[in-house]
Write an enzyme that holds these catalytic residues in place. Structure first.
Site: not given
Ligand code: GAR
Length: 187
Positions: A87-88, A102
Protein backbone atom coordinates in the site's frame (compact mmCIF):
# COMPACT_ATOMS: atom_id res chain seq x y z
CA UNK A 1 8.38 12.13 -23.96
CA UNK A 2 6.52 11.45 -20.72
CA UNK A 3 8.35 9.63 -17.94
CA UNK A 4 6.96 6.59 -16.12
CA UNK A 5 8.15 4.53 -13.17
CA UNK A 6 6.93 0.95 -12.68
CA UNK A 7 6.45 -0.60 -9.23
CA UNK A 8 6.33 -4.41 -9.08
CA UNK A 9 6.89 -7.13 -6.49
CA UNK A 10 7.11 -10.50 -8.21
CA UNK A 11 7.13 -12.27 -11.54
CA UNK A 12 6.55 -9.11 -13.56
CA UNK A 13 4.60 -10.33 -16.57
CA UNK A 14 2.57 -7.09 -16.51
CA UNK A 15 5.73 -5.01 -16.30
CA UNK A 16 7.13 -7.01 -19.23
CA UNK A 17 4.06 -6.25 -21.35
CA UNK A 18 4.48 -2.54 -20.62
CA UNK A 19 8.20 -2.62 -21.38
CA UNK A 20 7.62 -4.57 -24.61
CA UNK A 21 4.95 -2.31 -26.12
CA UNK A 22 6.72 -0.50 -28.91
CA UNK A 23 3.88 1.99 -29.35
CA UNK A 24 3.97 3.17 -25.77
CA UNK A 25 5.13 6.75 -26.09
CA UNK A 26 6.59 6.94 -22.65
CA UNK A 27 10.03 6.41 -21.26
CA UNK A 28 10.20 3.82 -18.48
CA UNK A 29 12.81 5.57 -16.37
CA UNK A 30 13.04 2.91 -13.66
CA UNK A 31 11.49 -0.13 -12.08
CA UNK A 32 11.24 -0.31 -8.30
CA UNK A 33 10.62 -3.49 -6.33
CA UNK A 34 10.11 -4.11 -2.64
CA UNK A 35 11.71 -7.56 -3.04
CA UNK A 36 15.36 -8.13 -3.85
CA UNK A 37 14.58 -11.62 -5.24
CA UNK A 38 11.77 -10.53 -7.60
CA UNK A 39 12.06 -11.93 -11.11
CA UNK A 40 10.79 -8.61 -12.44
CA UNK A 41 14.15 -7.02 -11.55
CA UNK A 42 15.90 -9.37 -13.96
CA UNK A 43 13.31 -8.63 -16.64
CA UNK A 44 13.95 -4.89 -16.27
CA UNK A 45 17.72 -5.26 -16.33
CA UNK A 46 17.52 -7.37 -19.50
CA UNK A 47 15.61 -4.50 -21.10
CA UNK A 48 18.16 -1.93 -19.96
CA UNK A 49 15.85 -0.33 -17.40
CA UNK A 50 17.43 0.84 -14.18
CA UNK A 51 16.20 -0.89 -11.04
CA UNK A 52 15.87 0.03 -7.39
CA UNK A 53 15.08 -2.29 -4.48
CA UNK A 54 13.34 -0.76 -1.48
CA UNK A 55 12.59 -3.53 0.98
CA UNK A 56 9.95 -3.02 3.67
CA UNK A 57 11.38 -1.80 6.96
CA UNK A 58 10.20 -2.58 10.48
CA UNK A 59 9.37 1.12 10.61
CA UNK A 60 6.77 1.58 7.90
CA UNK A 61 7.20 5.35 7.83
CA UNK A 62 10.88 5.00 6.97
CA UNK A 63 9.90 2.85 3.96
CA UNK A 64 7.20 5.35 2.95
CA UNK A 65 9.78 8.14 2.98
CA UNK A 66 12.38 6.08 1.14
CA UNK A 67 10.10 5.14 -1.76
CA UNK A 68 8.71 8.68 -1.99
CA UNK A 69 12.23 10.15 -2.16
CA UNK A 70 13.36 7.55 -4.69
CA UNK A 71 10.40 8.20 -7.02
CA UNK A 72 10.73 11.95 -6.56
CA UNK A 73 14.32 11.80 -7.82
CA UNK A 74 13.13 9.92 -10.92
CA UNK A 75 10.73 12.76 -11.80
CA UNK A 76 7.93 10.65 -13.30
CA UNK A 77 4.79 11.97 -14.95
CA UNK A 78 3.06 8.65 -14.15
CA UNK A 79 3.67 5.85 -11.64
CA UNK A 80 2.43 2.40 -12.68
CA UNK A 81 1.77 -0.15 -9.96
CA UNK A 82 1.86 -3.45 -11.87
CA UNK A 83 1.79 -6.34 -9.43
CA UNK A 84 3.10 -4.24 -6.55
CA UNK A 85 1.90 -5.84 -3.32
CA UNK A 86 2.29 -2.84 -1.00
CA UNK A 87 0.00 0.00 0.00
CA UNK A 88 1.38 3.41 -0.94
CA UNK A 89 1.22 6.23 1.60
CA UNK A 90 -1.28 9.08 1.31
CA UNK A 91 1.67 11.43 0.72
CA UNK A 92 2.87 9.27 -2.16
CA UNK A 93 -0.48 9.09 -3.96
CA UNK A 94 -1.05 12.82 -3.49
CA UNK A 95 2.37 13.57 -4.96
CA UNK A 96 2.43 11.28 -8.03
CA UNK A 97 -0.38 10.36 -10.45
CA UNK A 98 -0.44 6.58 -9.90
CA UNK A 99 -2.42 3.81 -11.58
CA UNK A 100 -2.79 0.22 -10.38
CA UNK A 101 -3.79 -3.05 -11.99
CA UNK A 102 -6.01 -5.27 -9.86
CA UNK A 103 -7.13 -8.86 -10.61
CA UNK A 104 -10.86 -8.44 -9.89
CA UNK A 105 -13.84 -6.36 -10.94
CA UNK A 106 -13.56 -3.57 -8.37
CA UNK A 107 -15.28 -2.60 -6.15
CA UNK A 108 -15.62 -6.38 -5.68
CA UNK A 109 -12.73 -8.20 -4.06
CA UNK A 110 -10.21 -5.48 -3.16
CA UNK A 111 -7.00 -6.38 -1.35
CA UNK A 112 -4.16 -8.83 -1.73
CA UNK A 113 -6.16 -12.04 -2.37
CA UNK A 114 -8.63 -10.94 -5.02
CA UNK A 115 -8.55 -14.13 -7.09
CA UNK A 116 -8.90 -16.42 -4.07
CA UNK A 117 -11.70 -14.26 -2.68
CA UNK A 118 -13.65 -14.38 -5.96
CA UNK A 119 -13.40 -18.18 -6.05
CA UNK A 120 -14.44 -18.44 -2.40
CA UNK A 121 -17.46 -16.22 -3.04
CA UNK A 122 -18.67 -18.64 -5.74
CA UNK A 123 -19.22 -15.93 -8.37
CA UNK A 124 -19.41 -16.96 -12.04
CA UNK A 125 -17.25 -14.16 -13.33
CA UNK A 126 -14.55 -11.90 -12.10
CA UNK A 127 -12.08 -9.81 -14.09
CA UNK A 128 -9.50 -7.12 -13.91
CA UNK A 129 -9.54 -3.39 -13.23
CA UNK A 130 -7.10 -0.58 -13.92
CA UNK A 131 -7.75 2.31 -11.55
CA UNK A 132 -6.23 5.48 -10.19
CA UNK A 133 -4.68 4.96 -6.79
CA UNK A 134 -6.14 7.05 -4.00
CA UNK A 135 -5.65 6.90 -0.25
CA UNK A 136 -7.83 3.80 0.18
CA UNK A 137 -7.13 0.18 -0.74
CA UNK A 138 -8.24 -0.35 -4.37
CA UNK A 139 -10.86 2.39 -4.07
CA UNK A 140 -9.67 4.90 -6.68
CA UNK A 141 -11.50 5.94 -9.84
CA UNK A 142 -11.81 3.13 -12.37
CA UNK A 143 -10.13 3.66 -15.74
CA UNK A 144 -10.91 0.34 -17.48
CA UNK A 145 -12.35 -3.06 -16.58
CA UNK A 146 -12.70 -6.36 -18.40
CA UNK A 147 -14.68 -9.41 -17.26
CA UNK A 148 -13.22 -12.91 -17.12
CA UNK A 149 -15.43 -16.00 -16.73
CA UNK A 150 -14.75 -18.47 -13.96
CA UNK A 151 -14.70 -21.96 -15.48
CA UNK A 152 -15.64 -25.23 -13.78
CA UNK A 153 -12.49 -26.68 -12.26
CA UNK A 154 -10.70 -23.32 -12.03
CA UNK A 155 -8.29 -22.93 -9.13
CA UNK A 156 -6.49 -19.82 -7.96
CA UNK A 157 -3.52 -20.41 -10.27
CA UNK A 158 -5.49 -21.21 -13.45
CA UNK A 159 -7.93 -18.35 -12.93
CA UNK A 160 -5.21 -15.84 -12.08
CA UNK A 161 -3.28 -16.84 -15.21
CA UNK A 162 -6.36 -16.26 -17.41
CA UNK A 163 -6.97 -12.91 -15.73
CA UNK A 164 -3.36 -11.89 -16.32
CA UNK A 165 -3.63 -12.70 -20.02
CA UNK A 166 -6.31 -9.98 -20.19
CA UNK A 167 -4.59 -7.69 -17.69
CA UNK A 168 -1.43 -7.38 -19.74
CA UNK A 169 -3.30 -5.82 -22.66
CA UNK A 170 -5.52 -3.75 -20.41
CA UNK A 171 -2.71 -2.05 -18.49
CA UNK A 172 -0.97 -1.09 -21.73
CA UNK A 173 -4.25 0.29 -23.15
CA UNK A 174 -4.94 2.22 -19.94
CA UNK A 175 -1.48 3.79 -19.94
CA UNK A 176 -2.06 4.95 -23.53
CA UNK A 177 -5.42 6.38 -22.48
CA UNK A 178 -4.18 8.34 -19.47
CA UNK A 179 -0.81 9.58 -20.71
CA UNK A 180 -2.20 12.30 -23.00
CA UNK A 181 -4.37 13.56 -20.12
CA UNK A 182 -1.33 14.14 -17.90
CA UNK A 183 0.50 17.38 -17.83
CA UNK A 184 4.17 16.85 -18.55
CA UNK A 185 5.65 17.71 -15.18
CA UNK A 186 9.27 17.52 -16.20
CA UNK A 187 9.46 18.72 -19.79
C1 GAR B 1 -1.45 -9.18 -11.33
O1 GAR B 1 -2.55 -10.04 -11.45
C2 GAR B 1 -1.84 -7.93 -10.56
O2 GAR B 1 -3.13 -7.49 -10.80
C3 GAR B 1 -1.70 -8.43 -9.16
O3 GAR B 1 -0.51 -9.15 -9.16
C4 GAR B 1 -0.37 -9.78 -10.44
C5 GAR B 1 1.03 -9.53 -10.94
O4 GAR B 1 1.38 -10.41 -11.95
N1 GAR B 1 -1.68 -7.32 -8.24
C6 GAR B 1 -2.35 -7.33 -7.10
O5 GAR B 1 -2.99 -8.28 -6.69
C7 GAR B 1 -2.24 -6.04 -6.30
N2 GAR B 1 -3.19 -6.02 -5.25
P1 GAR B 1 2.86 -10.37 -12.59
O6 GAR B 1 3.87 -10.41 -11.43
O7 GAR B 1 2.95 -11.56 -13.50
O8 GAR B 1 2.98 -9.06 -13.34
Amino acid sequence: MKRAVILASGNGSLAQAIIDDAQLSTQIVALISDRADALVLERARLSGISTHVIEMKSNRQVWDREILDCVNNLKPDLVISAGFMRILSPDFVRTFPTINSHPALLPLFPGAHAVRDALAAGVRETGTTIHWVDEGVDTGKIIRQVKVSILPGDNEVSLHERIKEVERGLIVAAIKEVLPTLESRHG
